[in-house]
Design an enzyme around this catalytic site. Sequence first.
Site, short mmCIF file in Angstrom:
data_model
loop_
_atom_site.label_atom_id
_atom_site.label_comp_id
_atom_site.label_asym_id
_atom_site.label_seq_id
_atom_site.Cartn_x
_atom_site.Cartn_y
_atom_site.Cartn_z
N CYS A 61 -5.54 8.29 8.39
CA CYS A 61 -5.66 7.78 9.76
C CYS A 61 -5.15 8.82 10.75
O CYS A 61 -4.04 9.32 10.62
CB CYS A 61 -4.84 6.50 9.92
SG CYS A 61 -5.62 5.07 9.18
N ARG A 91 -4.14 10.12 3.58
CA ARG A 91 -2.93 10.80 4.00
C ARG A 91 -1.97 11.01 2.81
O ARG A 91 -1.38 12.07 2.61
CB ARG A 91 -2.24 9.91 5.04
CG ARG A 91 -1.01 10.50 5.66
CD ARG A 91 -1.39 11.54 6.65
NE ARG A 91 -0.25 12.32 7.07
CZ ARG A 91 -0.35 13.54 7.54
NH1 ARG A 91 -1.52 14.11 7.65
NH2 ARG A 91 0.71 14.20 7.90
N LYS A 118 0.82 -1.22 0.00
CA LYS A 118 0.00 0.00 0.00
C LYS A 118 0.86 1.26 0.00
O LYS A 118 0.65 2.16 -0.80
CB LYS A 118 -0.91 -0.01 1.24
CG LYS A 118 -1.53 1.33 1.59
CD LYS A 118 -2.26 1.21 2.89
CE LYS A 118 -2.48 2.46 3.68
NZ LYS A 118 -1.42 3.37 3.92
N ASN A 119 1.82 1.32 0.92
CA ASN A 119 2.56 2.58 1.08
C ASN A 119 3.52 2.85 -0.08
O ASN A 119 3.96 3.98 -0.25
CB ASN A 119 3.31 2.60 2.42
CG ASN A 119 2.35 2.83 3.58
OD1 ASN A 119 1.19 3.17 3.38
ND2 ASN A 119 2.83 2.61 4.80
N ARG A 136 -0.20 14.52 12.89
CA ARG A 136 0.70 14.12 11.80
C ARG A 136 1.14 15.36 11.01
O ARG A 136 0.52 15.73 10.02
CB ARG A 136 0.02 13.07 10.92
CG ARG A 136 -0.32 11.82 11.70
CD ARG A 136 -0.95 10.76 10.86
NE ARG A 136 0.00 10.08 10.01
CZ ARG A 136 -0.34 9.09 9.19
NH1 ARG A 136 -1.57 8.70 9.11
NH2 ARG A 136 0.58 8.50 8.45
N PRO A 137 2.23 15.99 11.46
CA PRO A 137 2.67 17.23 10.83
C PRO A 137 3.26 17.00 9.44
O PRO A 137 3.64 15.88 9.10
CB PRO A 137 3.75 17.74 11.78
CG PRO A 137 4.26 16.53 12.47
CD PRO A 137 3.13 15.54 12.52
N ILE A 138 3.36 18.09 8.63
CA ILE A 138 4.03 17.98 7.33
C ILE A 138 5.11 19.06 7.18
O ILE A 138 5.50 19.39 6.07
CB ILE A 138 3.04 18.03 6.15
CG1 ILE A 138 2.21 19.31 6.16
CG2 ILE A 138 2.14 16.81 6.10
CD1 ILE A 138 1.62 19.63 4.81
N ASP A 139 5.57 19.58 8.33
CA ASP A 139 6.57 20.65 8.26
C ASP A 139 7.85 20.21 7.53
O ASP A 139 8.46 21.00 6.80
CB ASP A 139 6.91 21.15 9.69
CG ASP A 139 7.37 20.02 10.58
OD1 ASP A 139 6.63 19.03 10.73
OD2 ASP A 139 8.49 20.11 11.13
N ARG A 156 -9.21 0.17 3.91
CA ARG A 156 -8.32 1.11 3.22
C ARG A 156 -6.99 0.46 2.87
O ARG A 156 -6.30 0.90 1.96
CB ARG A 156 -8.01 2.31 4.12
CG ARG A 156 -9.19 3.24 4.30
CD ARG A 156 -8.83 4.34 5.21
NE ARG A 156 -7.55 4.90 4.79
CZ ARG A 156 -6.97 5.91 5.35
NH1 ARG A 156 -7.54 6.49 6.36
NH2 ARG A 156 -5.82 6.36 4.91
C1 UD1 Z 1 4.34 6.82 6.79
C2 UD1 Z 1 3.33 5.73 6.58
C3 UD1 Z 1 2.72 5.35 7.90
C4 UD1 Z 1 3.78 5.02 8.93
C5 UD1 Z 1 4.83 6.11 9.01
C6 UD1 Z 1 6.03 5.75 9.87
C7 UD1 Z 1 2.48 6.17 4.33
C8 UD1 Z 1 1.32 6.64 3.50
N1 UD1 Z 1 2.31 6.22 5.66
O1 UD1 Z 1 3.62 7.94 7.30
O2 UD1 Z 1 1.87 4.24 7.65
O3 UD1 Z 1 3.17 4.91 10.20
O4 UD1 Z 1 5.34 6.38 7.69
O5 UD1 Z 1 6.65 4.60 9.39
O6 UD1 Z 1 3.50 5.74 3.83
N2 UD1 Z 1 7.19 14.11 11.27
C9 UD1 Z 1 7.40 15.43 11.55
N3 UD1 Z 1 7.21 16.33 10.53
C10 UD1 Z 1 6.84 15.95 9.26
C11 UD1 Z 1 6.64 14.59 9.00
C12 UD1 Z 1 6.82 13.68 10.04
O7 UD1 Z 1 7.73 15.81 12.65
O8 UD1 Z 1 6.72 16.81 8.39
C13 UD1 Z 1 7.37 13.10 12.35
C14 UD1 Z 1 6.04 12.47 12.73
O9 UD1 Z 1 5.36 13.21 13.70
C15 UD1 Z 1 6.49 11.11 13.23
C16 UD1 Z 1 7.76 10.80 12.41
O10 UD1 Z 1 8.17 12.05 11.83
O11 UD1 Z 1 6.87 11.20 14.59
C17 UD1 Z 1 7.57 9.81 11.30
O12 UD1 Z 1 6.53 10.22 10.44
P1 UD1 Z 1 6.57 9.90 8.88
O13 UD1 Z 1 7.60 8.85 8.60
O14 UD1 Z 1 6.63 11.16 8.12
O15 UD1 Z 1 5.14 9.28 8.64
P2 UD1 Z 1 4.29 9.36 7.32
O16 UD1 Z 1 5.18 9.47 6.13
O17 UD1 Z 1 3.19 10.37 7.47
#
Ligand code: UD1
Length: 433
Positions: free
Chosen positions: A120, A96, A22-23, A125-128, A400
Amino acid sequence: MDKFVINGGKKLYGKIPISGAKNAAVAIIPAVVLSDEPCEIDNLPKIKDVNVILSILRHMGADVTYVGDDQSRVIIDPRGIISHKVTCNKLVGDMRASYYLLGALLGKFGKAEVPFPGGCSFCERPIDLHLKAFETLGAECRIDISKIILDSEKLSGSDISFDVVSVGATMNAMLAAVKVPGRTTIEKAAKEPHVVDLANFLNSMGANVKGAGTDVIKIRGVERLHGCSYSIIPDQIEAGTYMAAVAATGGNVLIENVIPEHLNSIISRLRATGTVVEVHDDSVRVIREGELGCCKFQTAPHPGFPTDMQPQFVAMLSFASGRSRATESVWESRFSYIPQLQMMGADIFYSGNKAIIYGRQNLTGTGVKALDLRAGAAMVIAGLAAKGTTEISDIKYIERGYEKLVQKLQDVGADIKRVVCKEDTSNDDDDYS
Ligand code: UD1
């Protein structure tokens, strides 16, 4: 609301084939936006998230055609995508991974406008970090009320360095950078199998991405990307979920179509519980005959134990003999599903990012909810191993990410069925195809 009804306590025997990841799929499909020609993608999982992202691409102007009868192969022609704006708010808000459109559109047009992603919500879940990567490449990022806007005069290859390992930000940075002139490096990159799969897909389209699977990814920008034919890797988390299910119920199941190296951390923790895992070329056999033992595990970015397997392992360890410990190190808190397990009689204490699981064999089925995708998978495991009947509602989350879950489990002897509840008038069954 539609639900799964499970009569638990049956051991599992037989074979379970694993679907495409999926991912990986939800990043590779948006990556096609970058190509000047159609791409053929094989081993697509037949799940709602894939339907949604394909619907978004169609809405943007791409031509999407399934090849064959089983919807696992698709040809996507992105040539009809002529705008950097994504306007289907509802679809984008349903998942997401729609955030990958930001990187893909920025890479193609030098700008992007994408509604806020959904998905989910097991915690904040930040995107900074995604935005930081785009800014490093030269984009200006603005957050409007309901959308993210990226703009740029000219993007140029740069050094992107993350302070937290992020799967999404690493993949988004790759998408944005593959066509940017010059050399981009991504330091502290995520190393998950799907990061490598996206890099392989981009390279199949003519990109120059090196180092995926290590801490540093190096990208040399190319002018254009061409069409290709590509097969998605098997889903590591789907495989791990069924492995944990067999360990919880007992039995002997061959998990087919996997890349065993992707499962190393899961195999190691299962073996710690006394579960036998035999590793073959592209399958693993899971055998649990005696008592299930306890274990300790801590989630971490790949090659560590995946956070997306944490709820399933906690559910499994609820049936172990002895005291287990789970530490969640990726997300600040990801234990909100535990009260659902406690309703079945699980004895779990949790605080902050730690959970202590006092294993017992006498969990009993009851009505529970799937709070998110992996929390829902945990409830399925608990229902399979518990005595009596478990009814799981909100299964839209599970669907999903798991293809044919009911059929795959029935095929190994589980007593599980999907019950359609006619009074459901919610939008769970939106037609995204
Ligand atoms: C992806 C996976 C999700 C999995 C996660 C961690 C997909 C669609 N989703 O989510 O299933 O649980 O990897 O393996 O592939 N963070 C920040 N800022 C950001 C982005 C992330 O601080 O801009 C932090 C998050 O709060 C978290 C950590 O980084 O603590 C890991 O998150 P991330 O690997 O980015 O998760 P996703 O890519 O959203």
